[in-house]
Design an enzyme around this catalytic site. Structure first.
Site, short mmCIF file in Angstrom:
data_model
loop_
_atom_site.label_atom_id
_atom_site.label_comp_id
_atom_site.label_asym_id
_atom_site.label_seq_id
_atom_site.Cartn_x
_atom_site.Cartn_y
_atom_site.Cartn_z
N HIS A 9 41.77 154.31 12.25
CA HIS A 9 43.03 153.69 12.68
C HIS A 9 43.36 152.33 12.07
O HIS A 9 43.39 151.30 12.76
CB HIS A 9 43.11 153.60 14.21
CG HIS A 9 41.84 153.21 14.93
ND1 HIS A 9 41.10 152.11 14.59
CD2 HIS A 9 41.19 153.80 15.97
CE1 HIS A 9 40.06 152.02 15.40
NE2 HIS A 9 40.09 153.04 16.24
N ASP B 51 43.94 159.87 16.78
CA ASP B 51 43.32 159.04 17.83
C ASP B 51 43.84 159.49 19.20
O ASP B 51 44.09 158.65 20.09
CB ASP B 51 43.57 157.55 17.60
CG ASP B 51 42.61 156.69 18.43
OD1 ASP B 51 41.78 157.25 19.16
OD2 ASP B 51 42.71 155.45 18.35
N HIS C 249 40.14 162.53 14.16
CA HIS C 249 39.91 161.53 15.21
C HIS C 249 40.56 161.98 16.53
O HIS C 249 41.70 161.65 16.82
CB HIS C 249 40.51 160.19 14.74
CG HIS C 249 40.12 159.02 15.59
ND1 HIS C 249 39.94 157.76 15.05
CD2 HIS C 249 39.89 158.89 16.91
CE1 HIS C 249 39.62 156.93 16.02
NE2 HIS C 249 39.59 157.59 17.17
N HIS D 279 39.81 162.42 20.81
CA HIS D 279 38.95 162.21 21.98
C HIS D 279 39.16 163.38 22.94
O HIS D 279 40.27 163.57 23.46
CB HIS D 279 39.31 160.90 22.69
CG HIS D 279 39.03 159.69 21.83
ND1 HIS D 279 37.80 159.09 21.77
CD2 HIS D 279 39.83 159.00 20.98
CE1 HIS D 279 37.85 158.06 20.93
NE2 HIS D 279 39.07 157.98 20.43
N LEU D 280 38.11 164.17 23.14
CA LEU D 280 38.23 165.35 24.01
C LEU D 280 37.68 165.09 25.41
O LEU D 280 37.87 165.92 26.31
CB LEU D 280 37.54 166.56 23.38
CG LEU D 280 38.23 167.11 22.11
CD1 LEU D 280 37.42 168.26 21.51
CD2 LEU D 280 39.65 167.58 22.41
N ASP E 236 33.30 154.84 17.56
CA ASP E 236 34.71 154.55 17.84
C ASP E 236 34.96 154.18 19.30
O ASP E 236 34.43 154.80 20.22
CB ASP E 236 35.61 155.73 17.46
CG ASP E 236 37.05 155.40 17.76
OD1 ASP E 236 37.60 154.51 17.09
OD2 ASP E 236 37.62 155.98 18.70
O1 DOR Z 1 43.07 153.10 22.04
C1 DOR Z 1 41.95 153.55 21.89
N1 DOR Z 1 41.45 154.46 22.74
N2 DOR Z 1 41.20 153.13 20.87
C2 DOR Z 1 39.91 153.47 20.72
O2 DOR Z 1 39.30 153.05 19.77
C3 DOR Z 1 39.25 154.31 21.74
C4 DOR Z 1 40.25 155.15 22.45
C5 DOR Z 1 39.71 155.80 23.69
O3 DOR Z 1 38.60 156.34 23.67
O4 DOR Z 1 40.43 155.84 24.68
#
Ligand code: DOR
Length: 425
Positions: free
Chosen positions: A230, A303, A56, A58-59, A150
């Protein structure tokens, strides 16, 4: 290709031994190995783990390259001991077509620091209305197997059922962001005593638990694989325990921040602590730790959610939710679990590799195995300085904290991506 002779290393906490890495694989293990052509690394006191795998991440590329790129996120991952990361689909444009997932996959290959495995969106534009081209993404060069909206919940039960049914054809998995949207409208933090005190709108635990309960029943009904992103509450753990006892094909992740931090952090009003799902109570943290040890929660996933300064350094209500995670995850795990190396290898490498179907990852260093591994100095302690992180963003909740453990080296298919604690390229 350079050969590496790693001397005196404890493999997943075992007695010290030598590892010879040659031609992308672990060629030999055992005491007193010799290899005149190899570069020798003295690893006395270090622990070798299978390269960590993050399910998990985020790039942010394409779309928010100011916050992170595939390359900067890959570098952060390698420095954190990772050899593979699964890139979430909430980019701009959304990764809901073969074209976008192939772009992310190709950027990952070009960066060459970790294997970047794209996750595809479940619904077009993450809008929760129509299924995305799941089959086309699965058949693409990126070979997508995990699908997730997500950041958003697939709230429509009929659509969720369809998605679960659809991915069975290629042994795919739906990774759900469990948040009943009607129950979290306007939510700013965990609903409880602290939110009442601060006068902030609460995000109740039941909003997560209700969706997990619904989705494990759906997954059981259609016989599909479900993964829960999460997990953050003690009640969710109970629902998962029940589902697993019934034999439902469900797996679950917990983040490092939900294992360490509580909703008391919101009393600082520092938006670095704003995250979705929110930080919960100390009782939730205790339940999550126990569930991780027991296996009701299968993995730790970061995450990793980089955000640009203007999206984080503002009023709490306007700040985006999310925290950095890749460069600190192993240290938090070590802090929370102690030096339980087999458990750490299972929860941060082997199990996530199995869930994602990444066959060349998550394998303990042994002769013939692809040399995807990381070397950890468990005795080191380091102060987290946001400016020193490789991520393009600075939103770490661990700024200036002293954390245990340091990644000394990471190898991807036998090539170092990190040496002496520094990125090689
Ligand atoms: O805190 C979060 N940030 N939860 C998520 O589900 C998405 C993520 C994001 O993309 O910033």
């Amino acid at each position: 290709m350079t050969a590496y002779l790693i001397r005196n290393v404890s493999v997943v906490g075992g007695a010290p031994t030598d590892l010879l890495i040659r031609d992308g694989v672990v060629a030999e293990t055992g005491a007193g190995l010799t290899a005149p052509d190899a570069t020798v690394l003295d690893a006395t006191g270090l622990v070798a783990l299978p390269g960590l795998v993050d399910l998990h991440t985020h790039l942010r590329e394409p779309g928010r390259e100011d916050a992170e790129t595939v390359e900067s996120g890959s570098r952060a991952a390698a420095l954190g001991g990772y050899t593979a990361v699964c890139a979430m689909a909430n980019t701009s444009p959304v990764a809901d077509t073969a074209g976008v997932v192939e772009q992310v996959w190709r950027l990952g290959r070009e960066a060459g620091l970790v294997d970047v495995q794209p996750i595809g969106a479940v619904t077009v534009g993450l809008a929760g209305e129509r299924l995305a081209e799941l089959g086309a993404m699965a058949d693409s060069a990126a070979r997508v197997r995990i699908f997730s909206d997500d950041g958003h919940c697939v709230a429509d039960p009929k659509l969720m059922r369809r998605a679960l049914e659809y991915v069975k054809a290629f042994d795919g998995v739906i990774a759900q962001h469990a948040e009943e949207p009607r129950l979290t409208e306007g939510a700013q933090m965990h609903e409880g005593e602290v939110s009442t005190r601060l006068g902030l709108t609460g995000w109740p635990a039941v909003a997560e638990e209700a969706i997990i309960a619904r989705d494990v029943l759906l997954a059981e009904h259609v016989g599909s694989r479900l993964h829960i992103c999460h997990v953050s509450t003690a009640g969710s753990v109970e629902v998962l325990r029940h589902a697993k006892a019934r034999g439902v094909k469900v797996t679950a992740e917990v983040t490092p921040h939900h294992l360490l931090l509580t909703d008391e952090k919101a009393t600082t009003y520092d938006p670095v602590y704003k995250v979705n799902p929110p930080l919960r109570t100390a009782a939730d943290v205790a339940a999550l730790r126990a569930a991780l040890a027991e296996g009701v929660i299968d993995i730790v996933a970061t995450d990793h959610a980089p955000h640009a300064v203007e999206d984080k350094e503002c009023e709490w209500a306007y700040a985006r939710p999310g925290m950095l995670g890749l460069e600190t995850a192993l240290s938090i795990a070590l802090d929370v679990l102690g030096p339980q190396w087999d458990l750490i290898a299972e929860r941060m490498s082997r199990a996530p590799a199995r869930i994602a179907g990444l066959d060349s990852h998550g394998l303990d260093p042994a002769p013939g195995v692809p040399a995807n591994l990381t070397l950890v100095d468990p005795a080191a302690r380091r102060v987290i300085e946001p400016a020193e992180l490789a991520s393009r963003s600075r939103n770490t909740p661990y700024a200036r904290m002293t954390l245990p453990g340091r990644i000394v080296a990471t190898f991807l298919r036998g090539e170092p991506t990190v040496l002496d604690g520094k990125a090689v390229k």
